[in-house]
Every structure is written in structure tokens, then in C-alpha cells.
Scaffold this motif. Structure first.
Motif, short mmCIF file in Angstrom:
data_model
loop_
_atom_site.label_atom_id
_atom_site.label_comp_id
_atom_site.label_asym_id
_atom_site.label_seq_id
_atom_site.Cartn_x
_atom_site.Cartn_y
_atom_site.Cartn_z
N GLN A 150 0.87 95.51 -3.20
CA GLN A 150 0.77 96.50 -2.00
C GLN A 150 1.01 95.88 -0.84
OE1 GLN A 150 -1.59 94.72 -3.72
NE2 GLN A 150 -3.16 94.33 -2.41
N GLN A 151 1.42 96.78 0.13
CA GLN A 151 1.95 96.13 1.45
C GLN A 151 0.78 95.82 2.32
OE1 GLN A 151 5.28 96.81 1.57
NE2 GLN A 151 5.62 95.59 3.72
N GLN A 152 0.75 94.40 2.62
CA GLN A 152 -0.40 93.84 3.34
C GLN A 152 -0.14 94.08 4.91
OE1 GLN A 152 -2.50 90.72 1.85
NE2 GLN A 152 -1.08 90.20 0.14
N VAL A 153 1.11 94.21 5.33
CA VAL A 153 1.20 94.46 6.54
C VAL A 153 2.08 95.61 6.80
CG1 VAL A 153 2.34 93.54 8.70
CG2 VAL A 153 1.37 92.13 6.98
N LYS A 154 1.33 96.69 7.61
CA LYS A 154 2.01 98.09 7.77
C LYS A 154 2.70 98.01 9.22
CE LYS A 154 -0.88 100.97 4.66
NZ LYS A 154 -1.12 99.77 3.95
N GLN A 155 4.03 98.38 9.19
CA GLN A 155 4.70 98.53 10.51
C GLN A 155 5.40 99.93 10.74
OE1 GLN A 155 7.83 95.23 10.32
NE2 GLN A 155 8.81 96.00 12.11
N SER A 156 5.28 99.96 12.13
CA SER A 156 5.78 101.26 12.60
C SER A 156 6.41 101.26 13.79
CB SER A 156 4.82 102.24 12.51
OG SER A 156 3.91 101.95 13.46
N CYS A 211 2.24 96.86 14.40
CA CYS A 211 1.88 96.27 12.88
C CYS A 211 0.26 96.23 12.88
CB CYS A 211 2.44 95.02 12.58
SG CYS A 211 4.16 95.06 12.34
N ALA A 212 -0.23 96.43 11.43
CA ALA A 212 -1.42 96.41 11.19
C ALA A 212 -1.55 95.74 10.06
CB ALA A 212 -2.03 97.98 11.29
N TYR A 213 -2.97 95.28 9.85
CA TYR A 213 -3.03 94.28 8.65
C TYR A 213 -4.56 94.53 8.32
CZ TYR A 213 -5.21 90.77 11.68
OH TYR A 213 -6.22 90.26 12.81
N GLU A 214 -4.96 94.32 7.21
CA GLU A 214 -6.18 94.15 6.54
C GLU A 214 -6.87 92.80 6.29
OE1 GLU A 214 -6.97 98.25 7.17
OE2 GLU A 214 -8.48 96.89 6.41
N SER A 242 -9.91 92.56 16.74
CA SER A 242 -10.95 93.67 16.19
C SER A 242 -10.26 94.87 15.50
CB SER A 242 -11.87 94.03 17.45
OG SER A 242 -11.01 94.74 18.38
N ALA A 243 -9.17 95.35 16.05
CA ALA A 243 -8.36 96.62 15.31
C ALA A 243 -7.62 95.91 14.29
CB ALA A 243 -7.60 97.22 16.55
N LYS A 244 -7.30 94.72 14.37
CA LYS A 244 -6.60 94.20 13.23
C LYS A 244 -4.94 94.64 13.32
CE LYS A 244 -8.92 94.52 9.42
NZ LYS A 244 -10.34 95.05 9.22
N GLN A 245 -4.65 94.70 14.57
CA GLN A 245 -3.23 95.13 14.94
C GLN A 245 -2.56 94.12 16.09
OE1 GLN A 245 -4.12 99.07 16.73
NE2 GLN A 245 -4.40 99.87 14.74
N PHE A 246 -1.19 94.22 15.77
CA PHE A 246 -0.42 93.38 16.89
C PHE A 246 0.83 94.06 17.16
CE2 PHE A 246 2.56 91.10 13.68
CZ PHE A 246 1.44 91.32 12.61
N SER A 247 1.57 94.01 18.30
CA SER A 247 2.73 94.75 18.42
C SER A 247 3.60 93.84 19.14
CB SER A 247 2.35 96.09 19.27
OG SER A 247 1.66 95.40 20.62
N LEU A 248 4.84 94.17 19.19
CA LEU A 248 6.12 93.44 19.88
C LEU A 248 6.60 94.50 21.16
CD1 LEU A 248 7.94 91.04 20.05
CD2 LEU A 248 9.37 92.54 18.63
N PHE A 267 5.54 90.26 4.90
CA PHE A 267 6.34 91.06 6.23
C PHE A 267 5.99 92.56 5.90
CE2 PHE A 267 9.31 88.18 7.72
CZ PHE A 267 9.33 86.95 6.69
N GLY A 268 6.14 93.25 7.13
CA GLY A 268 6.41 94.73 7.20
C GLY A 268 7.55 94.98 6.73
N LYS A 269 7.70 96.48 6.67
CA LYS A 269 9.02 96.95 6.12
C LYS A 269 10.05 96.74 7.18
CE LYS A 269 7.29 99.70 2.39
NZ LYS A 269 7.34 100.90 1.72
N GLY A 270 9.92 96.53 8.56
CA GLY A 270 10.86 96.43 9.36
C GLY A 270 11.19 97.66 10.13
N THR A 271 11.82 97.36 11.55
CA THR A 271 12.27 98.44 12.25
C THR A 271 13.19 98.26 12.95
OG1 THR A 271 9.81 98.72 13.31
CG2 THR A 271 11.30 99.32 14.87
#
Lengths: 116, 112
Positions: free
Chosen positions: B1-7, B23-26, B69-75, B102-106
Motif C-alpha cells: 500500500q502507498q505509505q506516502v500520499k502525494q498531491s 504529502c501525507a503519511y501514516e 501532529s498532522a503527519k503532513q509535509f509540503s514543498l 515514495f509518493g506517486k509524484g507531481t
């Protein structure tokens, strides 16, 4: 200095044939990784080498996939009886190694495999 | 399963704009979050990376924002240029792990 090199850059093969992909890591890097990049997908981890041993083969998708590393340097990824779903870009990366959480992985340009 | 979700999956901005990729992770064991930049026909190259003990890291025009806390990071790419047009991947790794997840890429396009 030289980066990670991979050969061939492109490989077209027929379904059912075996293929070998080669990776030359950065000199002095003890850790080596193989990833697979399919269209529209992120990079999928395949296998990790520390020196010549592979403590983590968990990502290999089937027993048709195998990899070896000799002399702590060059690695070969072999795919037997290729299937069309094996078509992807196969990327190799290397790093200094050890158990450093921030050990930077340096990627090669990849081998684009097309299975007809 | 995708451990890192990217949008998002793709993004178009004008030159000078500020594209943001999320990006978000669990997995709370992740403690290293790099971003890679990939040009066509090339392998991914490390752009910038962050550890969870800081909330922001800046290198040149590239900034990572991290919300533990949100388990999110962004570029964020400041003053984007056409030469920034590439595919960007976020990734995550745990201290005890070997593989980058890895996320799926942007796919980013910066128009002149």
C-alpha cells in the motif's frame, strides 16, 4: 566525480526472455538499492544491499526477480521469463551506507525495460 | 500500500508563482523526509530534506514545511522558473529502515 551508472539505458525484449540490468554505484558507497518506476507511479523499492549481502529482499515482486552484488560494487538485477507487466524504468541508487537515518541515496539514470 | 500520499498529481503555474506540493503519511516511525526532483530521462536527484524536529527548512528557493501532529509535509518553490519544470517526489524513511517510501509524484510545469 562519477555518479551512479546503469546499463543498458534501454532494453527491449520479448515476453518470456531473461534480462540482466547492471548498476555501477558511486565509488566507496557500501549501500546499494534497486527501485522500479512504473508509469504514473512512484518509485517502488525492490532490494537493498549492504556490501555484498542483501538483508532486505522484501520488495522483489516475484521469484522471477533476483539480484546480486559482487566485490561490494557492481550489482546485477535479473528478471527471468519477463512479462509485459515488468515493463518499467529500473533505477539503482547508492549511499554511503550504515544505519544513518539521513543517508542520502544517489540515483542513476535508470534502465527503461520494455517487454513486448 | 502507498505509505506516502502525494498531491496534486500535476500542477501548472506561471513563472514567478509559488507551486505547493503536499504529502501525507501514516507511519509515525518515519523520521526522514526528502524531496527528489526528476527531469525526463534522468534519475531522481535529492532536492532538500527535513527531519521532524524542525517545522521548516529552506534552501534557496525551496522550502519544506513540516507538521508533525498532522503527519503532513509540503514543498514550496518560491519565484518558480521554467527550469523548475520537472517531476517532484516526496519520500519518507524510518531510522531503522533502508528503503525510501515514495509518493506517486507531481508533474510541475512552469510557463514563461
Amino acid at each position: 566525480g562519477a555518479g551512479v551508472s546503469q546499463s543498458p539505458s534501454n532494453k527491449v525484449t520479448e515476453k518470456g526472455k531473461d534480462v540482466e540490468l547492471r548498476c555501477d554505484p558511486i565509488s566507496g558507497h557500501t549501500a546499494l538499492y534497486w527501485y522500479r518506476q512504473s508509469l504514473g507511479q512512484g518509485l517502488e523499492f525492490l532490494i537493498y544491499f549492504q556490501g555484498n549481502s542483501a538483508p532486505d529482499k522484501s520488495g522483489l515482486p516475484s521469484d522471477r526477480f533476483s539480484a546480486e552484488r559482487t566485490g561490494g560494487s557492481v550489482s546485477t538485477l535479473t528478471i527471468q521469463r519477463t512479462q509485459q507487466e515488468d515493463s518499467a524504468v529500473y533505477l539503482c541508487a547508492s549511499s554511503l551506507g550504515g544505519f544513518l537515518g539521513t543517508d542520502t541515496q544517489y540515483f542513476g539514470p535508470g534502465t527503461r525495460l520494455t517487454v513486448l | 500500500q502507498q505509505q506516502v500520499k502525494q498531491s496534486p498529481q500535476s500542477l501548472i503555474v506561471q513563472k514567478g508563482g509559488i507551486p505547493i506540493i503536499n504529502c501525507a503519511y501514516e507511519n509515525t516511525a518515519f523520521d526522514y523526509f526528502p524531496w527528489y526532483q526528476q527531469f525526463p530521462g534522468k534519475g531522481p536527484a535529492l532536492l532538500i530534506a527535513i527531519r521532524p524536529d524542525v517545522s521548516e527548512k529552506k534552501e534557496g528557493r525551496f522550502t519544506i514545511s513540516f507538521n508533525k501532529s498532522a503527519k503532513q509535509f509540503s514543498l514550496h518553490i518560491m519565484d518558480s522558473q521554467p527550469g523548475d519544470s520537472a517531476t517532484y517526489f516526496c519520500a519518507a524513511k524510518s531510522r531503522s529502515g533502508y528503503a525510501l517510501n515514495f509518493g506517486k509524484g507531481t508533474s510541475l510545469l512552469v510557463t514563461p
